[in-house]
Enzyme design. Structure first.
Site, PDB file in Angstrom:
ATOM      1  N   ARG A  15       1.431  -1.174   0.116  1.00 49.20           N
ATOM      2  CA  ARG A  15      -0.121  -0.167  -0.071  1.00 49.20           C
ATOM      3  C   ARG A  15       0.976   1.042   0.391  1.00 49.20           C
ATOM      4  NH1 ARG A  15      -0.867   5.018   2.524  1.00 49.20           N
ATOM      5  NH2 ARG A  15       0.116   3.708   4.357  1.00 49.20           N
ATOM      6  N   ASP A  16       1.209   1.425   1.041  1.00 41.80           N
ATOM      7  CA  ASP A  16       2.144   2.593   1.526  1.00 41.80           C
ATOM      8  C   ASP A  16       3.682   3.035  -0.017  1.00 41.80           C
ATOM      9  OD1 ASP A  16       4.057   4.498   2.709  1.00 41.80           O
ATOM     10  OD2 ASP A  16       2.977   4.551   3.935  1.00 41.80           O
ATOM     11  N   HIS A 207       4.620   4.986  13.214  1.00 46.33           N
ATOM     12  CA  HIS A 207       5.181   5.147  11.634  1.00 46.33           C
ATOM     13  C   HIS A 207       6.016   5.848  11.306  1.00 46.33           C
ATOM     14  CE1 HIS A 207       2.729   4.030   7.405  1.00 46.33           C
ATOM     15  NE2 HIS A 207       3.637   5.323   6.730  1.00 46.33           N
ATOM     16  N   HIS A 209       8.669   7.224   8.355  1.00 43.94           N
ATOM     17  CA  HIS A 209       9.478   7.002   7.171  1.00 43.94           C
ATOM     18  C   HIS A 209      10.993   7.142   7.682  1.00 43.94           C
ATOM     19  CE1 HIS A 209       5.954   6.962   3.876  1.00 43.94           C
ATOM     20  NE2 HIS A 209       5.740   6.673   4.625  1.00 43.94           N
ATOM     21  N   CYS A 240       4.759   9.546   0.217  1.00 44.51           N
ATOM     22  CA  CYS A 240       3.017   9.668  -0.357  1.00 44.51           C
ATOM     23  C   CYS A 240       3.098  10.644  -1.050  1.00 44.51           C
ATOM     24  CB  CYS A 240       2.259   9.869   0.876  1.00 44.51           C
ATOM     25  SG  CYS A 240       0.425  11.120   1.161  1.00 44.51           S
ATOM     26  N   ASN A 249       9.136   4.048   3.852  1.00 47.05           N
ATOM     27  CA  ASN A 249       9.149   3.395   4.893  1.00 47.05           C
ATOM     28  C   ASN A 249      10.501   3.053   5.074  1.00 47.05           C
ATOM     29  OD1 ASN A 249       6.150   3.399   3.805  1.00 47.05           O
ATOM     30  ND2 ASN A 249       5.649   3.638   5.979  1.00 47.05           N
TER      31      ASN A 249
HETATM   32  P1  HMG Z   1     -12.401  15.134  -3.426  1.00 50.13           P
HETATM   33  O1  HMG Z   1     -11.712  15.390  -4.770  1.00 50.13           O
HETATM   34  O2  HMG Z   1     -12.883  15.860  -2.770  1.00 50.13           O
HETATM   35  O3  HMG Z   1     -13.821  13.738  -3.683  1.00 50.13           O
HETATM   36  O4  HMG Z   1     -11.550  14.562  -3.110  1.00 50.13           O
HETATM   37  P2  HMG Z   1     -15.013  13.601  -3.718  1.00 50.13           P
HETATM   38  O5  HMG Z   1     -15.936  13.178  -2.888  1.00 50.13           O
HETATM   39  O6  HMG Z   1     -15.233  15.708  -4.139  1.00 50.13           O
HETATM   40  O7  HMG Z   1     -15.582  13.340  -5.061  1.00 50.13           O
HETATM   41  C1  HMG Z   1     -14.294  13.254  -5.736  1.00 50.13           C
HETATM   42  C2  HMG Z   1     -14.781  12.657  -6.890  1.00 50.13           C
HETATM   43  O8  HMG Z   1     -14.117  10.875  -6.332  1.00 50.13           O
HETATM   44  C3  HMG Z   1     -15.608  11.444  -6.852  1.00 50.13           C
HETATM   45  O9  HMG Z   1     -16.296  11.434  -8.993  1.00 50.13           O
HETATM   46  C4  HMG Z   1     -16.198  10.321  -6.151  1.00 50.13           C
HETATM   47  O10 HMG Z   1     -16.871   9.603  -6.802  1.00 50.13           O
HETATM   48  C5  HMG Z   1     -14.352  10.190  -6.236  1.00 50.13           C
HETATM   49  P3  HMG Z   1     -16.319  12.012 -10.158  1.00 50.13           P
HETATM   50  O11 HMG Z   1     -17.686  12.125  -9.513  1.00 50.13           O
HETATM   51  O12 HMG Z   1     -15.380  12.993 -10.645  1.00 50.13           O
HETATM   52  O13 HMG Z   1     -16.392  10.766 -10.811  1.00 50.13           O
HETATM   53  N1  HMG Z   1     -14.719   9.668  -4.893  1.00 50.13           N
HETATM   54  C6  HMG Z   1     -14.127   8.456  -5.062  1.00 50.13           C
HETATM   55  N2  HMG Z   1     -13.589   7.299  -5.361  1.00 50.13           N
HETATM   56  C7  HMG Z   1     -13.761   5.812  -5.348  1.00 50.13           C
HETATM   57  N3  HMG Z   1     -13.079   5.851  -4.149  1.00 50.13           N
HETATM   58  C8  HMG Z   1     -13.555   6.706  -2.992  1.00 50.13           C
HETATM   59  C9  HMG Z   1     -13.474   8.056  -3.710  1.00 50.13           C
HETATM   60  N4  HMG Z   1     -14.476   9.098  -3.004  1.00 50.13           N
HETATM   61  C10 HMG Z   1     -14.730   9.747  -3.443  1.00 50.13           C
HETATM   62  N5  HMG Z   1     -13.061   6.759  -1.675  1.00 50.13           N
HETATM   63  C11 HMG Z   1     -10.540  12.242  -1.427  1.00 50.13           C
HETATM   64  C12 HMG Z   1     -11.395  13.449  -1.378  1.00 50.13           C
HETATM   65  C13 HMG Z   1     -10.484  11.779  -0.229  1.00 50.13           C
HETATM   66  C14 HMG Z   1     -11.486  11.077  -2.405  1.00 50.13           C
HETATM   67  C15 HMG Z   1      -9.202  11.950  -2.021  1.00 50.13           C
HETATM   68  O14 HMG Z   1      -8.912  13.362  -1.848  1.00 50.13           O
HETATM   69  C16 HMG Z   1      -8.223  11.472  -1.824  1.00 50.13           C
HETATM   70  O15 HMG Z   1      -8.581  10.231  -2.279  1.00 50.13           O
HETATM   71  N6  HMG Z   1      -7.055  10.998  -1.022  1.00 50.13           N
HETATM   72  C17 HMG Z   1      -6.730  10.043  -0.747  1.00 50.13           C
HETATM   73  C18 HMG Z   1      -4.903  10.642  -0.936  1.00 50.13           C
HETATM   74  C19 HMG Z   1      -4.230   9.398  -0.401  1.00 50.13           C
HETATM   75  O16 HMG Z   1      -4.636   7.585  -0.619  1.00 50.13           O
HETATM   76  N7  HMG Z   1      -3.379   9.425  -0.061  1.00 50.13           N
HETATM   77  C20 HMG Z   1      -2.311   8.446   0.456  1.00 50.13           C
HETATM   78  C21 HMG Z   1      -2.490   7.352   1.884  1.00 50.13           C
HETATM   79  S1  HMG Z   1      -1.820   8.846   2.865  1.00 50.13           S
HETATM   80  C22 HMG Z   1      -0.533   8.250   3.830  1.00 50.13           C
HETATM   81  O17 HMG Z   1       0.066   7.668   2.687  1.00 50.13           O
HETATM   82  C23 HMG Z   1       0.317   8.211   5.082  1.00 50.13           C
HETATM   83  C24 HMG Z   1      -0.060   7.147   5.217  1.00 50.13           C
HETATM   84  O18 HMG Z   1       1.069   6.063   5.561  1.00 50.13           O
HETATM   85  C25 HMG Z   1       0.895   7.624   7.079  1.00 50.13           C
HETATM   86  C26 HMG Z   1       2.057   8.456   6.994  1.00 50.13           C
HETATM   87  O19 HMG Z   1       2.276   8.358   6.567  1.00 50.13           O
HETATM   88  O20 HMG Z   1       1.979   9.241   7.832  1.00 50.13           O
HETATM   89  C27 HMG Z   1      -1.284   6.378   5.457  1.00 50.13           C
HETATM   90 MG    MG Z   2       2.825   6.389   5.403  1.00 54.29          MG
END
Ligand code: HMG
Ligand code: MG
Length: 307
Positions: A15-16, A207, A209, A240, A249
């Protein structure tokens, strides 16, 4: 030296790790990678993300991958979920463990999930309620706990405040993230006791990195503060895309080498983790960063050459 007898690892590679690769790995290769990780003794293997495919195209095949991995008995395959839509997709796919993610930095939260921290808490409260009613296990991530990529200052108290709210809404455990790899052991020494005053230590994972080479030192500091749950990534993949400059990580092999050499048992077979890393290294267009992985691979190559 104050060390636990055992520690638990959450594997982050699929995933990450794969979310931060510029090349898109095929679903077949993701399934093979996860299936290899399932043979290592790891009991928590974060498999994919049900986030917006526009936000993370690398994991747009989440449903397909999740359906096809061979789910080993006793192993959980958590998936990342940002909102209700993500939860519905995860549930439909048969996930039994989800991870929600917010942060201690307002600027990062906005860029990562297009919500304020407050908005994310409201969204997550609904998801956690549904997930608990459906009998799922829920993890909550707090990112940027040691620093933000956008220059805003992250105070330890802000980390504690978000963490407490996640646990109060019903998360089963917490993962506190150094998203951009800026943290140092003195910060761990300050933060962990503050968290432990509010949340049982056994429910807190760390967690780290390794962007600046401090991750393993931070693992050690966390161990000494009573933490025994760590996130790590086979080969050291990770980062990310919404945290500029963030690299991988801490390597699973590095954490295993450290823990096992100090007598802390994990139940994980380092050689088998290396086999999974070796497989994914063959798929990716760059070398893996885990130091222990590199050292063991080099030692094997020397011995195969009779040196
Ligand atoms: P948004 O654009 O504000 O969402 O994004 P929205 O609700 O306005 O929807 C826009 C479009 O996205 C729509 O589709 C929704 O249906 C679709 P359209 O009408 O344009 O065709 N949509 C989705 N589709 C599939 N699955 C969903 C979903 N939600 C909306 N779940 C949103 C907001 C949260 C969705 C977006 O910003 C997003 O997905 N962000 C994820 C970013 C991410 O994954 N980052 C990496 C993970 S975090 C990380 O790595 C840190 C961690 O490892 C810990 C650390 O290191 O500290 C965990
Ligand atoms: Mg991470």
């Amino acid at each position: 030296m104050k060390l636990p007898k055992t520690a638990t690892l959450w594997e982050m590679g699929a995933r990450d790790g794969l979310q931060n690769e510029h090349a898109i790995v095929s679903a077949d290769d993701k399934v093979r990678y996860i299936d290899l990780l399932s043979q290592t003794g790891l009991r928590w293997i974060e498999a994919t993300s049900f986030v917006s495919p526009k936000a993370i195209p690398q994991l747009a095949d989440a449903a397909d991958v999740f359906a096809r991995i061979a789910k080993a008995p006793g192993v959980r395959y958590p998936v990342l979920v940002p909102n209700t839509k993500g939860y519905e997709r995860a549930k439909e796919g048969g996930a039994d463990t989800i991870a929600m993610f917010t942060a201690a930095s307002e600027a990062f939260t906005k860029r990562n999930i297009n919500m304020t921290i407050e908005e994310s808490i409201a969204v997550f409260a609904d998801v956690v309620r549904a997930a608990k009613a459906d009998g799922l296990y829920v993890r909550g991530y707090v990112s940027t706990a040691f620093g933000s990529p956008f220059g805003d200052v992250v105070r330890p108290q802000a980390v504690v405040d978000v963490s407490v709210r996640l646990m109060e809404m019903g998360c089963d455990e917490l993962s506190v993230g150094d998203t951009i790899g800026v943290g140092v052991p003195s910060q761990v020494d300050e933060l962990v006791p503050m968290l432990a005053a509010k949340i049982p230590l056994e429910r807190i994972a760390m967690h780290f990195h390794d962007t600046r080479g401090t991750a393993l030192a931070n693992v050690y500091a966390a161990l000494q503060n009573g933490i025994s749950m760590f996130d790590a990534s086979a080969g050291g993949l990770g980062g990310c895309p919404y945290a500029p400059g963030a690299t991988g990580n801490v390597g699973t092999e590095d954490v295993l080498y450290l823990l096992h050499s100090m007598g802390v048992d994990t139940g994980v077979d380092l050689a088998r983790v290396r086999a999974a890393s070796r497989f994914i290294a063959g798929v990716l267009d760059h070398a893996l960063t885990s130091k222990a992985y590199q050292a063991f691979e080099a030692a094997d190559a020397r011995s195969a050459a009779g040196l």
